[in-house]
Write an enzyme that holds these catalytic residues in place. Structure first.
Site, PDB file in Angstrom:
ATOM      1  CE  LYS A   5      -4.307  -2.140   1.991  1.00 10.98           C
ATOM      2  NZ  LYS A   5      -3.708  -3.219   2.057  1.00 10.98           N
ATOM      3  CD  GLU A  30      -4.994   5.389   4.144  1.00 11.42           C
ATOM      4  OE1 GLU A  30      -6.143   5.017   4.647  1.00 11.42           O
ATOM      5  OE2 GLU A  30      -4.617   4.864   3.343  1.00 11.42           O
ATOM      6  CG  HIS A  82     -12.269  -2.932   8.163  1.00 10.82           C
ATOM      7  ND1 HIS A  82     -12.435  -1.493   7.830  1.00 10.82           N
ATOM      8  CD2 HIS A  82     -12.033  -3.056   9.431  1.00 10.82           C
ATOM      9  CE1 HIS A  82     -12.217  -0.889   8.861  1.00 10.82           C
ATOM     10  NE2 HIS A  82     -11.747  -1.819   9.993  1.00 10.82           N
ATOM     11  NE  ARG A 130      -8.316 -10.055  -4.900  1.00 12.58           N
ATOM     12  CZ  ARG A 130      -9.848  -9.281  -4.607  1.00 12.58           C
ATOM     13  NH1 ARG A 130     -10.835  -9.364  -5.142  1.00 12.58           N
ATOM     14  NH2 ARG A 130      -9.766  -8.696  -3.375  1.00 12.58           N
TER      15      ARG A 130
END
Length: 646
Positions: free
Chosen positions: A116, A200, A235, A297
């Site tokens: 990430k 973040e 999540h 994907r």
């Protein structure tokens, strides 16, 4: 064009790929573990190869076994599906090195987007907006804490190699940062072998917006518009839709252009998804939407994009992997209608969403949407009679609906969820139906915290309702009076077929008033004072060898007939507790002469590999006890007689 394809996956995505491959005339090869020897994808494929024991780490995650299976069967290409090895760059490279075609992006593209922090650095260089935060190599706790303070609380600590909701911690207070960091790093190291994290800014009203992109080997990249995946629990996505509610043309153009720019930045080939996080506190605005990550994907939720664009994304994957150019240009793609997908999981919602595994003895959707302009679709890897394995993701099916408006799509999908019959495996169908009716969701006011905020009102009740009990009672009465519903496995769909004519003709002569029907759901007894209900008000009831299968609003029960004896049913207080079915006594919790209270467990019976506890219908004294541990009993035998002392 590829002539033979091995699917390195299982379940619904393997079945989905097989369907398109067969339509294209491509021979398919399935792989399977011990647990999947009789699975649907194995039955559907032209050929199947056993690759190891049930745990995924010994079968579906062993790339060498999958490549060997492809070579042994003469497969020309490998499609990874999603999950397992689908985003493993080393496996993709090994497939290519073996002389096989890889139905997916280049290994270098997977690597570029796999971490990430590195992916965000690349996006910054490409001019794609990213969430404010810290992406540095310095992982000292003091530096990370300082960066979190600079970003401003609340913050999100995320594993750079994470995914699937693992390795993520929200921190609202600086005092909690250190503990959250240690926990996140420990989980990241365990799950991904990499403890590095990034920081973040946590968006207080976040929406998860993602864009489907597709590239080919001829330099073409297009987008197929956006999806909204904001309805999440821990999540994990629950319901997805396309397009995103509240998305105006200007914002759509900006976010889709950014997604194409991101795909070009890594020379992307094949199907991919660019995920963005949006601050929805002031609606969707282009300047408040940021890149989050890329999934290299096909996504679980790809059917909603297929429905609004008319594109078969698996077919595009196979054509691009064969060297063909994209079948359509950007100006040939458009949005048509609205689509939603609900993930039907084998889980016990009332018990904290614990997985529910075992034989899928009953699985059906009685009444799929048939309205003009409404299309329904089911993607599944199981059928009635299969089993839900404890070794893999407990998804039963994906329920998809497309209509001409969001309102009609919500209504049709909710109705579809309400028609699910699933037993003895528990599922989240009623939870999904409740969620689809949640007022904020219906109004398009969605964010990733909606489910958590409204959870108490979304979790369904676990016991049978009065409507369920009366529906079963009507069938019991009908059968006792010699109605034409005496054969087993006959389904009553909205209309117990003969009960009403029989009752109208015989009620005054054959049935005492009140008429009592005793039912048991395996947990407790129910004394039902039967009353005639309109056929359209009846729940779905199926007569089975072991009881009455009844479904209401996506919740399924099996009720057994504890007693129906018109000659002796004039009162609900005769105290006779009967065996609801043949079985073995495994527990006796009372003795003759004991005083008991209403609802107290008296005897537990094991039948059909399930335990059924019989409880006291009222306060009283044990006047008669005819149960011994280990004893076999027949249906209708009086096990306990309770005396009120009146």
């Amino acid at each position: 064009m590829i002539d033979s394809l091995l699917i390195a996956n299982r379940g619904e995505i393997a079945c989905r790929i097989i369907r398109t491959a067969r339509a294209m005339g491509i021979r398919t090869v399935a792989v399977y573990s011990d647990a999947d020897a009789n699975a649907l994808h194995v039955r559907q494929a032209d050929e199947a190869v056993h690759i190891g024991p049930s745990p995924a780490r010994e079968s579906y995650l062993v790339g060498e076994k999958i490549i060997a299976a492809a070579k042994a069967t003469g497969a020309a290409a490998i499609h990874p599906g999603y999950g397992f090895l689908s985003e493993n760059a080393d496996f993709a490279q090994a497939v290519l090195d073996a002389g096989l075609l890889w139905v997916g992006p280049k290994p270098d593209s997977i690597r570029a987007m796999g971490l990430k922090d590195a992916a965000k650095q690349r996006m910054i260089a490409a001019g794609v907006p990213v969430t404010p935060g810290y992406l540095g190599e310095d992982q000292a706790p003091e530096r990370l804490a300082a960066e979190a303070a600079q970003v401003g609380y609340p913050v999100l600590i995320k594993a750079v190699a994470g995914g699937g909701g693992k390795g993520m911690r929200r921190v609202d207070d600086p005092a909690d940062f250190a503990d959250a960091l240690v926990s996140c790093q420990r989980e990241a190291a365990s799950s991904f072998g990499n403890a590095q994290v990034l920081i973040e800014k946590y968006i207080l009203s976040p929406r998860h917006i993602e864009v489907q992109v597709f590239g080919d080997t001829h330099g073409n990249v297009v987008h197929l518009f956006e999806r909204d995946c904001s309805l999440q629990r821990r999540h994990q996505k629950v319901i997805e839709e396309a397009p995103a509610p509240g998305m105006d043309p200007v914002t759509r153009e900006a976010i889709c252009a950014a997604a194409v720019k991101a795909a070009r930045a890594v020379d992307y080939v094949g199907a991919g998804t660019i995920e963005f996080i949006a601050d929805a506190s002031e609606g969707l605005r282009a300047d408040r939407i940021w890149f989050m990550e890329m999934n290299t994907r096909l996504q679980v939720e790809h059917p909603v994009t297929e429905e609004i664009t008319g594109v078969d994304l698996v077919e595009w994957q196979l054509r691009v992997a064969s060297g063909e150019a994209l079948p359509k240009r950007q100006d040939e793609l458009s949005i048509n209608g609205w689509a939603m997908e609900a993930r039907l999981y084998a889980e016990d919602v009332a018990s904290g969403f614990l997985p529910s595994t075992g034989p899928l003895t009953h699985f059906a959707i009685y009444d799929r949407p048939r309205s003009t302009g409404v299309k329904s679709r089911i993607e599944t890897g199981v059928q009635q009679g299969d089993a839900i394995s404890p070794f893999y993701d407990p998804m039963i099916a994906k329920l998809i609906v497309k209509a001409d408006s969001r309102e009609r799509t919500i209504g049709a999908l909710a109705k579809m969820c309400e028609q699910v019959v699933c037993w003895p495996v528990k599922c989240n169908a009623q939870f999904l139906a409740n969620l689809l009716g949640e007022p904020d969701f219906v109004d398009g006011k969605v964010d990733t915290g909606l489910i958590a905020r409204e959870l108490d009102g979304l979790v369904p009740d676990t016991g049978p309702t009065e409507r369920v009990l009366q529906s079963v009672a009507s069938v019991v009465v009908d059968r006792s009076l010699g109605g034409d519903s005496t054969t087993t496995r006959e389904t009553y769909i909205k209309r117990p077929p003969s009960a009403w004519s029989w009752l109208r003709g015989f009620r005054s002569n054959a049935l005492p008033a009140p008429t009592i029907v005793r039912l048991n759901d395996g947990k407790q007894n129910y004394v039902v004072e039967f009353r005639e209900i309109a056929p359209n008000d009846s729940a779905y009831v199926t007569v089975e060898d072991d009881g009455y299968l009844v479904s209401e609003d996506g919740n399924t029960f099996v009720l057994t007939e504890a007693r129906f004896d018109p000659a002796a049913a004039g009162t609900a207080a005769d105290g006779a507790i009967l065996s609801p079915m043949p079985g073995r006594i495994i527990a006796v919790d009372v003795a003759a002469g004991d005083t008991v209270t209403k609802g107290q467990k008296l005897v537990t019976l094991e039948a059909m590999k399930m335990e059924h506890s019989l409880t006291a219908p009222f306060d009283g004294t044990i006047a008669e006890l005819n149960a011994e541990i280990g004893g076999q009993v027949q249906e209708g035998v009086v096990l306990v007689r309770l005396d009120t002392g009146a």
